[in-house]
Write a protein that holds these residues in place. Structure first.
Motif, PDB file in Angstrom:
ATOM      1  N   ILE A 172     -62.811 -52.146 -41.463  1.00 33.25           N
ATOM      2  CA  ILE A 172     -63.160 -51.057 -40.559  1.00 33.25           C
ATOM      3  C   ILE A 172     -64.671 -51.076 -40.419  1.00 33.25           C
ATOM      4  O   ILE A 172     -65.398 -50.871 -41.400  1.00 33.25           O
ATOM      5  CB  ILE A 172     -62.705 -49.690 -41.098  1.00 33.25           C
ATOM      6  CG1 ILE A 172     -61.195 -49.681 -41.347  1.00 33.25           C
ATOM      7  CG2 ILE A 172     -63.063 -48.575 -40.122  1.00 33.25           C
ATOM      8  CD1 ILE A 172     -60.671 -48.366 -41.872  1.00 33.25           C
ATOM      9  N   ASP A 173     -65.171 -51.347 -39.195  1.00 29.09           N
ATOM     10  CA  ASP A 173     -66.612 -51.446 -39.022  1.00 29.09           C
ATOM     11  C   ASP A 173     -67.221 -50.076 -38.754  1.00 29.09           C
ATOM     12  O   ASP A 173     -66.530 -49.059 -38.705  1.00 29.09           O
ATOM     13  CB  ASP A 173     -66.974 -52.447 -37.921  1.00 29.09           C
ATOM     14  CG  ASP A 173     -66.497 -52.014 -36.536  1.00 29.09           C
ATOM     15  OD1 ASP A 173     -66.283 -50.803 -36.311  1.00 29.09           O
ATOM     16  OD2 ASP A 173     -66.344 -52.881 -35.661  1.00 29.09           O
ATOM     17  N   PHE A 177     -63.721 -49.531 -35.476  1.00 28.65           N
ATOM     18  CA  PHE A 177     -62.716 -50.528 -35.110  1.00 28.65           C
ATOM     19  C   PHE A 177     -62.046 -51.069 -36.372  1.00 28.65           C
ATOM     20  O   PHE A 177     -62.695 -51.271 -37.402  1.00 28.65           O
ATOM     21  CB  PHE A 177     -63.353 -51.679 -34.335  1.00 28.65           C
ATOM     22  CG  PHE A 177     -63.355 -51.457 -32.846  1.00 28.65           C
ATOM     23  CD1 PHE A 177     -64.363 -50.735 -32.246  1.00 28.65           C
ATOM     24  CD2 PHE A 177     -62.332 -51.958 -32.063  1.00 28.65           C
ATOM     25  CE1 PHE A 177     -64.370 -50.526 -30.883  1.00 28.65           C
ATOM     26  CE2 PHE A 177     -62.335 -51.754 -30.693  1.00 28.65           C
ATOM     27  CZ  PHE A 177     -63.348 -51.033 -30.092  1.00 28.65           C
ATOM     28  N   ILE A 178     -60.741 -51.326 -36.263  1.00 25.62           N
ATOM     29  CA  ILE A 178     -59.974 -51.907 -37.361  1.00 25.62           C
ATOM     30  C   ILE A 178     -59.643 -53.344 -36.992  1.00 25.62           C
ATOM     31  O   ILE A 178     -59.042 -53.608 -35.946  1.00 25.62           O
ATOM     32  CB  ILE A 178     -58.688 -51.105 -37.616  1.00 25.62           C
ATOM     33  CG1 ILE A 178     -59.029 -49.656 -37.977  1.00 25.62           C
ATOM     34  CG2 ILE A 178     -57.856 -51.749 -38.716  1.00 25.62           C
ATOM     35  CD1 ILE A 178     -57.814 -48.770 -38.145  1.00 25.62           C
ATOM     36  N   TRP A 179     -60.051 -54.279 -37.861  1.00 23.24           N
ATOM     37  CA  TRP A 179     -59.817 -55.706 -37.628  1.00 23.24           C
ATOM     38  C   TRP A 179     -58.907 -56.233 -38.736  1.00 23.24           C
ATOM     39  O   TRP A 179     -59.166 -56.016 -39.918  1.00 23.24           O
ATOM     40  CB  TRP A 179     -61.141 -56.477 -37.630  1.00 23.24           C
ATOM     41  CG  TRP A 179     -62.148 -55.934 -36.663  1.00 23.24           C
ATOM     42  CD1 TRP A 179     -63.211 -55.129 -36.945  1.00 23.24           C
ATOM     43  CD2 TRP A 179     -62.180 -56.140 -35.247  1.00 23.24           C
ATOM     44  NE1 TRP A 179     -63.901 -54.818 -35.805  1.00 23.24           N
ATOM     45  CE2 TRP A 179     -63.302 -55.427 -34.740  1.00 23.24           C
ATOM     46  CE3 TRP A 179     -61.386 -56.870 -34.355  1.00 23.24           C
ATOM     47  CZ2 TRP A 179     -63.624 -55.420 -33.397  1.00 23.24           C
ATOM     48  CZ3 TRP A 179     -61.714 -56.859 -33.014  1.00 23.24           C
ATOM     49  CH2 TRP A 179     -62.827 -56.146 -32.541  1.00 23.24           C
ATOM     50  N   LEU A 180     -57.855 -56.938 -38.362  1.00 21.81           N
ATOM     51  CA  LEU A 180     -56.898 -57.468 -39.316  1.00 21.81           C
ATOM     52  C   LEU A 180     -56.779 -58.973 -39.138  1.00 21.81           C
ATOM     53  O   LEU A 180     -56.735 -59.477 -38.016  1.00 21.81           O
ATOM     54  CB  LEU A 180     -55.513 -56.831 -39.127  1.00 21.81           C
ATOM     55  CG  LEU A 180     -55.435 -55.307 -39.241  1.00 21.81           C
ATOM     56  CD1 LEU A 180     -55.514 -54.669 -37.860  1.00 21.81           C
ATOM     57  CD2 LEU A 180     -54.138 -54.886 -39.925  1.00 21.81           C
ATOM     58  N   THR A 181     -56.730 -59.699 -40.249  1.00 17.72           N
ATOM     59  CA  THR A 181     -56.559 -61.151 -40.218  1.00 17.72           C
ATOM     60  C   THR A 181     -55.370 -61.544 -41.081  1.00 17.72           C
ATOM     61  O   THR A 181     -55.128 -60.947 -42.135  1.00 17.72           O
ATOM     62  CB  THR A 181     -57.816 -61.878 -40.720  1.00 17.72           C
ATOM     63  OG1 THR A 181     -58.155 -61.417 -42.027  1.00 17.72           O
ATOM     64  CG2 THR A 181     -58.993 -61.616 -39.793  1.00 17.72           C
ATOM     65  N   PHE A 200     -58.065 -53.071 -33.169  1.00 15.26           N
ATOM     66  CA  PHE A 200     -57.849 -51.904 -32.314  1.00 15.26           C
ATOM     67  C   PHE A 200     -58.692 -50.754 -32.843  1.00 15.26           C
ATOM     68  O   PHE A 200     -59.110 -50.740 -34.009  1.00 15.26           O
ATOM     69  CB  PHE A 200     -56.366 -51.530 -32.247  1.00 15.26           C
ATOM     70  CG  PHE A 200     -55.720 -51.281 -33.577  1.00 15.26           C
ATOM     71  CD1 PHE A 200     -55.693 -50.021 -34.144  1.00 15.26           C
ATOM     72  CD2 PHE A 200     -55.127 -52.330 -34.258  1.00 15.26           C
ATOM     73  CE1 PHE A 200     -55.102 -49.812 -35.365  1.00 15.26           C
ATOM     74  CE2 PHE A 200     -54.532 -52.130 -35.489  1.00 15.26           C
ATOM     75  CZ  PHE A 200     -54.514 -50.863 -36.047  1.00 15.26           C
ATOM     76  N   PRO A 201     -58.968 -49.764 -31.982  1.00 15.52           N
ATOM     77  CA  PRO A 201     -59.819 -48.647 -32.408  1.00 15.52           C
ATOM     78  C   PRO A 201     -59.102 -47.746 -33.394  1.00 15.52           C
ATOM     79  O   PRO A 201     -57.920 -47.455 -33.241  1.00 15.52           O
ATOM     80  CB  PRO A 201     -60.128 -47.906 -31.099  1.00 15.52           C
ATOM     81  CG  PRO A 201     -59.006 -48.273 -30.191  1.00 15.52           C
ATOM     82  CD  PRO A 201     -58.595 -49.665 -30.572  1.00 15.52           C
ATOM     83  N   GLY A 202     -59.832 -47.303 -34.408  1.00 12.70           N
ATOM     84  CA  GLY A 202     -59.260 -46.428 -35.418  1.00 12.70           C
ATOM     85  C   GLY A 202     -59.782 -45.020 -35.374  1.00 12.70           C
ATOM     86  O   GLY A 202     -59.294 -44.153 -36.098  1.00 12.70           O
TER      87      GLY A 202
END
Length: 381
Positions: A172-173, A177-181, A200-202
């Motif tokens: 979560i930046d 924004f939430i980034w998943l790998t 996607f936005p959190g």
């Protein structure tokens, strides 16, 4: 439980204030920091290097009622020389907008970062739940999760959430924004889709990005997946795209455009399309209604618009047209279905759409003007 005085806990309180406190607390004498600290036992090394509290440790900030912070643990140690605070055993941290439960936590005071282990994190914004082997926190709404599970459903003991994303890394930046790998989309506890990367936005703020995917399954369409993508066009306009795929029917797509021009002026336009691989036959007539659907290019266009021209002159548009009368019966559920459209439009405009089982669709344009005790209007259908 014994209450520990501020003087006996001066060093520990100062450390905790530097970790959680705001700039208003910076520079204050530790004896003046508005914290209430309780523990069953308190010890301190002879060289003043370590301060240890154990047995139901409670640390509460009491001087900021609008922004409370509470920390609970079975055991806490502060390494003075290295500027590190260790907490273990039923660690709980609660502040405005977030709650954390962990087995143990390590806090480095120099850069105000924290590492938590075997943690559950709940963020109030958008109802976000995380479970992870390791969590690193660096500032407000900035997290990194390792070997984590993410969902908007509550984690219940012994029962998997309805859906979840199980990822090797979740970030979560600072913008939320939430980034998943390397993620797997799970329905209950069954993995159904691999996603190498997604974001996607959190936060509650309007931000461009992917929304939560929608899974479906039926005997007619097979397994389906829709991955909505939200586009923030302006403070008054947005666009949501709905690319998807149905196992038995092929690729489908949709789009929803919304615009607000004023308190009584707004517009919503929704369209969906599918190049359908299925069709009706005499032996397999959908709903057994005597209507054979043979078209492959199928669509449904619907929407509402209100416009205030001023001086009590109002215009209203209701748009509803489809390729065939089976379309709405076949696509009743899901983010592009009849139920979702009806609920959304009724909530925004006070009027929904026609029943999906009817053999026709109706579009209308209305205009009317009112005075005290009089009204005149017209309608085209």
């Amino acid at each position: 439980m014994a209450s520990v005085t501020i003087k006996k806990m001066a060093v520990l309180v100062g450390v905790l204030a530097s970790f959680i406190g705001t700039s208003a607390l910076a520079g204050m004498d530790v004896r003046d920091v508005p914290w209430k600290v309780r523990a069953d036992r308190m010890t301190r090394s002879t060289d003043n290097q370590d301060v240890i509290a154990s047995g139901g440790v409670e640390i509460m900030r009491t001087g900021t009622p609008d922004n409370p912070v509470n920390i609970y643990a079975d055991w806490v140690r502060y390494d003075v020389d290295n500027g590190i605070v260790y907490a273990r055993g039923n660690v709980r941290m609660q502040s405005t907008g977030e709650r954390l439960v962990a087995d143990r936590a390590t806090i480095i005071l120099a850069d105000e970062t924290a590492t938590m282990f075997n943690s559950t994190v709940y963020l109030d914004q958008n109802n976000l739940h995380f479970q992870a082997e390791e969590v690193k926190k660096d500032g407000d709404m900035t997290y990194r999760f390792k070997n984590a599970t993410f969902t908007t459903c509550k984690f219940d003991e012994g029962r998997p959430p309805v859906w979840s994303l199980e990822s090797r890394d979740i970030d979560i930046d600072i913008n939320g924004f939430i980034w998943l790998t390397h993620s797997f989309l799970n329905i209950k506890d069954v993995p159904v889709l691999y996603l190498p990367f997604m974001g996607f936005p959190g936060r509650m703020d309007r931000q461009t990005g992917f929304l939560v995917p929608e899974m479906s399954s039926s005997s007619l369409s097979g397994t389906g997946l829709i991955t909505p993508f939200f586009v923030n066009l302006s403070p008054s306009s947005d666009l949501t795209l709905y690319p998807g795929f149905l196992e038995n029917r092929g690729v489908l797509g949709g789009a929803e455009f919304r615009h607000v021009g004023g308190y009584n002026s707004k517009m919503t336009l929704i369209g969906t399309y599918i190049n359908d691989r299925t069709g009706d036959t005499i032996l397999e007539d959908y709903k057994d209604d005597g209507y054979l659907r043979t078209k492959q290019d199928r669509y449904w266009l619907r929407g509402k618009a209100d416009h205030d021209f001023g001086h009590n002159l109002m215009g209203r548009v209701n748009l509803d047209t489809a390729s065939d009368r089976d379309y709405l019966m076949e696509f009743e559920e899901g983010p592009m279905g009849v139920r979702a459209a009806n609920n959304s439009l009724r909530s925004d405009y006070g009027r929904g759409i026609m029943d999906g089982t009817l053999g026709w669709r109706e579009s209308t344009v209305q205009i009317g003007k009112s005075w005290d005790g009089a009204f005149i209007g017209g309608k085209m259908m």
